[in-house]
Write a protein that holds these residues in place. Structure first.
Motif, short mmCIF file in Angstrom:
data_model
loop_
_atom_site.label_atom_id
_atom_site.label_comp_id
_atom_site.label_asym_id
_atom_site.label_seq_id
_atom_site.Cartn_x
_atom_site.Cartn_y
_atom_site.Cartn_z
N SER A 209 0.44 -1.49 0.05
CA SER A 209 -0.04 0.02 0.03
C SER A 209 1.06 1.62 0.04
CB SER A 209 -0.93 0.14 1.78
OG SER A 209 0.19 0.07 2.16
N LEU A 210 0.12 2.21 -0.30
CA LEU A 210 0.56 3.71 -0.12
C LEU A 210 1.84 3.68 0.98
CD1 LEU A 210 2.15 6.54 -1.20
CD2 LEU A 210 -0.54 7.79 -0.44
N THR A 211 0.80 3.33 2.42
CA THR A 211 1.25 3.17 3.43
C THR A 211 2.73 3.16 3.86
OG1 THR A 211 -1.01 3.31 4.68
CG2 THR A 211 0.41 2.90 6.09
N GLN A 212 2.55 1.31 3.56
CA GLN A 212 3.54 0.48 3.52
C GLN A 212 4.99 1.23 2.74
OE1 GLN A 212 1.50 -3.00 2.10
NE2 GLN A 212 2.48 -3.90 3.70
N ILE A 213 4.71 2.01 1.75
CA ILE A 213 5.84 2.18 0.76
C ILE A 213 6.37 3.79 1.20
CG2 ILE A 213 5.78 4.34 -1.52
CD1 ILE A 213 4.26 2.17 -3.22
N SER A 216 8.67 2.79 4.33
CA SER A 216 9.83 1.64 4.13
C SER A 216 11.07 3.06 3.80
CB SER A 216 9.96 1.24 3.02
OG SER A 216 9.91 2.36 1.93
N ALA A 217 10.58 4.16 3.96
CA ALA A 217 11.38 5.54 4.43
C ALA A 217 11.42 6.46 5.01
CB ALA A 217 12.01 6.12 2.87
N GLY A 218 10.37 6.43 5.86
CA GLY A 218 9.86 6.65 7.76
C GLY A 218 10.05 8.21 7.29
N VAL A 219 8.96 8.51 5.90
CA VAL A 219 8.44 9.73 5.69
C VAL A 219 6.70 9.54 5.86
CG1 VAL A 219 10.14 10.82 4.24
CG2 VAL A 219 8.09 9.60 3.21
N CYS A 220 6.12 10.67 5.27
CA CYS A 220 4.46 10.43 5.53
C CYS A 220 3.53 10.08 4.00
CB CYS A 220 3.48 11.34 6.15
SG CYS A 220 3.67 12.68 5.30
N ARG A 221 2.59 9.58 4.25
CA ARG A 221 2.05 9.40 2.86
C ARG A 221 1.57 10.92 2.34
NH1 ARG A 221 -2.45 5.99 2.86
NH2 ARG A 221 -3.67 7.18 1.74
N ASN A 222 1.64 11.60 2.57
CA ASN A 222 2.27 13.51 1.44
C ASN A 222 3.50 12.40 0.87
OD1 ASN A 222 -1.07 13.49 2.21
ND2 ASN A 222 -0.53 14.96 4.09
N ILE A 237 1.69 4.96 -6.49
CA ILE A 237 1.28 3.71 -7.09
C ILE A 237 1.47 3.57 -8.62
CG2 ILE A 237 -1.00 2.25 -7.17
CD1 ILE A 237 0.28 2.68 -4.22
N ASP A 238 0.86 4.62 -8.62
CA ASP A 238 1.06 4.15 -10.62
C ASP A 238 2.86 3.84 -11.36
OD1 ASP A 238 -1.22 5.33 -11.75
OD2 ASP A 238 -1.03 7.73 -11.89
N PHE A 239 3.59 3.93 -10.05
CA PHE A 239 4.74 3.35 -10.59
C PHE A 239 5.26 1.79 -10.23
CE2 PHE A 239 9.20 2.48 -9.14
CZ PHE A 239 10.15 2.23 -10.96
#
Length: 296
Positions: A209-213, A216-222, A237-239
């Protein structure tokens, strides 16, 4: 159809013309790529792109540039970049990639003329317009490398090496007055984006999910979406889906898996959605692609 072989850390595996010389030199058409664009990627190689006919857009580290006939773009080592169509225009272009390792056998050359270039994090690209005084000479060397690249016999190898050195000399001369010879830490934002892309490459087969992506780098979804828009010009998600489609094309060409098996193996949880995305991206169904491209 040209496909790009991308590793799990978002780097491209460059298909060098001659294994003895880590240099890629080809004349290409943008229309040979799916959707007339390459995947956003990076590599250790310095890339020289010379426009022969038409035009293209090039995206480098968050900024977009338009290249037209006669222009040259030189992309520094380890920079995010992507080439894609400029409207309906096709583009014929030279593409030369020089891996800095080609110079490592000569310590003095590598130390004085290569390391100051590849270790300068403030340098991401150079654009030479068609009327620049350096453009014609660089185009000449690019043409010579393309002409020599299919010839793998020993009689042309020395000439090939020599031309690589001449091209690098022209590149260095463009930079020498502005080079910072001190190593600079890579931009933190780019490293963060690379970490998230690496997570996608390692986990694309899973239902991520976007949250997991972002996590993985320690940043928020935005922030995750912001960095993808800035450096990769796609949503996360497109990538993810673009990469899944690239993986599926390899399986369509090189395996006997069914379309359903390939869809699920590449991380799609709906076969119909996979087929819809594939058709939108490649102007054909997965089955049609397999018929036209499967390895004999």
């Amino acid at each position: 159809m040209i496909t790009t072989n991308i590793m799990n850390d978002f780097s491209e595996v460059v298909p060098y013309n001659n294994p003895a010389v880590p240099v890629y030199a080809q004349r290409n058409f943008l229309s040979d790529y799916a959707e007339r664009k390459s995947l956003c990627h990076w590599h250790d190689d310095v890339e020289f792109i010379g426009i022969l006919h038409g035009s293209m857009k090039q995206y480098v580290n968050g900024r977009t540039y338009t290249l037209t006939k006669g222009d040259i773009l030189i992309i520094s080592s380890r920079q995010f970049h992507q080439g894609y169509a400029n409207g309906d225009d096709d583009c014929e272009f030279f593409c030369i990639l020089i891996n800095p390792a080609v110079f490592k056998h000569n310590t003095a050359v590598f130390t004085d003329f290569v390391e100051p270039v590849i270790n300068n994090a403030s340098l991401d690209k150079i654009i030479l317009p068609a009327d620049d005084i350096h453009t014609n000479k660089i185009f000449t060397y690019m043409q010579e490398l393309v002409n020599l690249s299919p010839k793998k016999n020993k009689h042309t190898l020395l000439q090939y090496f020599g031309t690589v050195y001449f091209l690098w000399q022209e590149y260095f001369n463009l930079l020498k007055d502005d080079l910072d010879t001190n190593k600079i830490d890579a931009d933190m934002e780019i490293n963060t984006a690379k970490n998230m892309v690496s997570f996608i490459y390692e986990n694309y087969q899973e239902n991520i999910s976007l949250t997991q992506i972002a996590a993985s780098a320690g940043v928020c979804r935005n922030k995750c979406c912001q960095l993808f828009r800035k450096y990769i010009k796609q949503t996360p998600i497109d990538f993810l889906n673009s990469y899944r489609l690239e993986k599926s094309k390899y399986l369509l060409q090189n395996s006997s898996y069914t379309i359903t098996q390939i869809a699920f193996q590449c991380g799609f949880n709906s076969v119909s959605y996979y087929i819809e995305l594939f058709r939108r991206s490649n102007k054909c169904t997965p089955r049609q692609y397999r018929t036209n491209h499967q390895t004999k």
